[in-house]
Motif scaffolding. Sequence first.
Motif, PDB file in Angstrom:
ATOM      1  N   LEU A 173       0.692  -1.211   0.127  1.00 46.38           N
ATOM      2  CA  LEU A 173      -0.032   0.095   0.032  1.00 46.38           C
ATOM      3  C   LEU A 173       0.850   1.290  -0.003  1.00 46.38           C
ATOM      4  O   LEU A 173       0.465   2.218  -0.557  1.00 46.38           O
ATOM      5  CB  LEU A 173      -0.967   0.419   1.350  1.00 46.38           C
ATOM      6  N   VAL A 174       2.000   1.221   0.932  1.00 49.94           N
ATOM      7  CA  VAL A 174       2.811   2.393   0.845  1.00 49.94           C
ATOM      8  C   VAL A 174       3.483   2.653  -0.293  1.00 49.94           C
ATOM      9  O   VAL A 174       3.615   3.729  -1.087  1.00 49.94           O
ATOM     10  CB  VAL A 174       3.835   2.274   2.172  1.00 49.94           C
ATOM     11  N   ASN A 176       2.475   1.676  -3.503  1.00 46.34           N
ATOM     12  CA  ASN A 176       1.520   2.135  -4.534  1.00 46.34           C
ATOM     13  C   ASN A 176       0.770   3.068  -4.242  1.00 46.34           C
ATOM     14  O   ASN A 176      -0.331   3.521  -4.999  1.00 46.34           O
ATOM     15  CB  ASN A 176       0.636   0.671  -4.858  1.00 46.34           C
ATOM     16  N   SER A 177       0.427   3.557  -2.915  1.00 47.54           N
ATOM     17  CA  SER A 177      -0.250   4.753  -2.646  1.00 47.54           C
ATOM     18  C   SER A 177      -0.026   6.266  -3.395  1.00 47.54           C
ATOM     19  O   SER A 177       1.263   6.264  -3.360  1.00 47.54           O
ATOM     20  CB  SER A 177      -0.186   4.914  -1.006  1.00 47.54           C
ATOM     21  N   ASP A 179      -0.490   8.886  -1.846  1.00 44.75           N
ATOM     22  CA  ASP A 179      -0.023   9.774  -0.646  1.00 44.75           C
ATOM     23  C   ASP A 179       1.228   9.578  -0.341  1.00 44.75           C
ATOM     24  O   ASP A 179       2.022   8.427  -0.597  1.00 44.75           O
ATOM     25  CB  ASP A 179      -0.630   9.477   0.632  1.00 44.75           C
ATOM     26  N   SER A 194       8.446   7.169   0.279  1.00 47.23           N
ATOM     27  CA  SER A 194       7.649   6.249  -0.559  1.00 47.23           C
ATOM     28  C   SER A 194       7.695   6.833  -2.028  1.00 47.23           C
ATOM     29  O   SER A 194       8.100   7.739  -2.277  1.00 47.23           O
ATOM     30  CB  SER A 194       6.274   6.419   0.106  1.00 47.23           C
ATOM     31  N   ALA A 196       5.574   7.523  -4.148  1.00 50.20           N
ATOM     32  CA  ALA A 196       4.545   8.598  -4.509  1.00 50.20           C
ATOM     33  C   ALA A 196       5.204   9.844  -4.546  1.00 50.20           C
ATOM     34  O   ALA A 196       4.737  10.833  -5.211  1.00 50.20           O
ATOM     35  CB  ALA A 196       3.482   8.872  -3.555  1.00 50.20           C
ATOM     36  N   THR A 272       2.498  11.762   6.424  1.00 46.09           N
ATOM     37  CA  THR A 272       1.803  11.278   5.436  1.00 46.09           C
ATOM     38  C   THR A 272       0.991  12.648   4.843  1.00 46.09           C
ATOM     39  O   THR A 272       0.493  12.867   5.671  1.00 46.09           O
ATOM     40  CB  THR A 272       0.793  10.011   5.905  1.00 46.09           C
ATOM     41  N   ARG A 274      -0.944  14.493   1.180  1.00 42.98           N
ATOM     42  CA  ARG A 274      -1.395  14.475  -0.077  1.00 42.98           C
ATOM     43  C   ARG A 274      -1.576  15.777  -0.953  1.00 42.98           C
ATOM     44  O   ARG A 274      -1.598  16.752   0.106  1.00 42.98           O
ATOM     45  CB  ARG A 274      -2.752  13.491  -0.066  1.00 42.98           C
TER      46      ARG A 274
END
Length: 742
Positions: A173-174, A176-177, A179, A194, A196, A272, A274
């Motif tokens: 998840l991390v 492919n997130s 965020d 990450s 992202a 975290t 976004r």
Amino acid sequence: MEPSTSARARVTVTALVTLVVVLAEFGFLTGVYHLDDHVDVQRAASARVQGMLATWQPGGATEPVEEAVRSLSATDARGAHRLQLLTQDWAATLDPAALDRVRAATARLDDGVAAEQDSVDRRASITLAVLLVVVSVGWFFWFRRLVRRHRSLQSRLTAQQVLDAGERRLLALVQNSADLVVVLEPDSTTSFVSPAAEALLGIPADELVGVRFVDLLLPRDVPMLVRLLAGLRDGDQPVILRARHADGRELVLEGTLTNLMADEAVHGWVLTVRDVTDRQSLEQELSYQAFHDSLTGLANRQLFADRLAHALRRRDGATHPVSVLFLDVDDFKHVNDSLGHNTGDRLLVAVAERISGAIREGDTAARLGGDEFAVLMEDADRESAHEVADRLLRALSVPVAVDEHHHPVRASIGIAEAVPGQSTGDEVLRNADVAMYWAKDRGKGTVAVYEAGLHAQALERLNLRSELQRAIREGQLVLHYQPTVDLDTQRISGFEALVRWQHPTRGLLSPAEFIPVAEQSGLIVPLGSWVLREACRAGAAMQKDWQQPSMSVNIAAQQLARDDFVDEVVDALRLTRMPADKLVLEITESVLLDDMEGTVASLVRLREHGVRVAIDDFGTGYSSLSYLAQLPVDVLKVDKSFVDQVAGDTGDTSLVEAIIKMSINMRLTTVAEGVEQPEQAAWLRSARCSLGQGYLWSRPVDLGTARELLTQSGGRAGVVTPIGATPARPGSDGDGALTSVS
């Protein structure tokens, strides 16, 4: 390492203990198995003795028997020693009786061995039973413990598998997130970033590891993040950070900062975030739209009221007044109706720009709705407000260019002054509105300052507007009719429909008391439509074979500017069956010249349907003699002010003569308004004026009286005011400006 060593030690000890227990069980079983070995030896020895005794023959050797008895005695069988003594006696004497005694002793010994065998078997059975019970119970508890340990181990393995799967899922998840997840050290150095990061910041994640995250932020947000990292607060902390994208764009990042310094697996701060740049831009846009006018970009009523209320809150030592300017564009409804809403909107935008350019820095300009604007001036007295108002009028006086056409713009401005802590925002705005209406009453395009006495007048005006709206809806309006007389025959040729208001408490009101309010509020359109329909209905009812009077109706500028006005007239004629050539629509010179092109187009269409057009109050407006040849008109109505001159002391008749001659040359019908004296009628007749209208023949009367006038003396008008005629104010002629709906 310690948990692994301890586990291996437990396994080793368990294996050893299990082996010892198993070996002990096998040893114990072996002992039980050999428990009757001595009995077997005794039985074998006893059987040998018996066999020897059975095979011995008298005279034979006794040594074999003795040897067998000695072997039996060596087994420690009970009675074996006595048997040996008896055998020795028998061997010495070979006495048959002794032999019988030996045989009997042997039989008893054999019975003893059998009894011993039974005893051993019973002990073995009991021992085996006890062993079985002990072993069963022991193994039960042992296996139960093993099962528990197995289950515990299985549970731990399952939990570990779940944990491993969760960690893998979390990692996926991390990874492919969308965020951005960053692990920060206390100095904001990144230890994990990450993937992202590349999509969010335009920088690959591996290039950000080891970088101080504060270096990515805009300077104004750095102290906030540093303070949070130094605070060591537990739990999630919401953050909004602004960072710079690799391409230079400013980003707004929203998320949480979590303190996991105590977690050995993380040992850092987890950030975290976004990208909410678009969302915040939308929120700012929606907030702007909520407090600003969408057309002009000025503050709207809500924002203006909020700033006004804030300015009026009492502040320590606040002595400077607050001034509010209330601005209303004059005759803007006519612009919308005649030129269209698109042109009206562009004019409003131009007005807003000029207002913004004319006010002081720090003042708030707002559009309150429609064509109403307001300006809030803090720390401004009446003189300063008046100076800004004058500057606004000068700025608005320059015509606005729209589609290569220049449109004049005028506005009326009201000023209200207030001291913080003594008035509310609603009161100040209302006072400025009152002053604005006073400015309109002065003639529009002017400035008026609020005075306490104006309040009652404004309330009366607002109340009158509300009552007029209800009067139109509930049918309180009535029409009176003033005849138009043929000056040669003295017969009635037609009527002019003049509106009155039958007020429920104030009685019959003349147009002068409510038409200005109707024009300013826009109620003139529904009022004029009602007048048109009722006048056509009355005119149709008056049509006879021997009498076909015309019916004149005053038309307001707002009516004529409507796109559907011609259709409205045609529908009224059709529904009432009024002959089109008997309907005369009266308009003023100012209406003609306000929108010459549009007005002419509408009048041409009306004349195509047979409707006649009259210019009312001719000579009082613009000098429009040069335009007459271009206008589709049929009737020219000379204003009362000129008619008064033909019988006055000065006797100046040149202008009236010129108008009548011009009308005759253009083949227009001339109507003289406000004829009150026979001498005036005689002069007009001699000057070849066609028709006359005034108190000389009749004041405006109701429909029933108008019909009586038609039938009296074959329609010949007299000079006496009929019963039921509407009284007029001193000095007025009963029609014209005071009786028109325009």
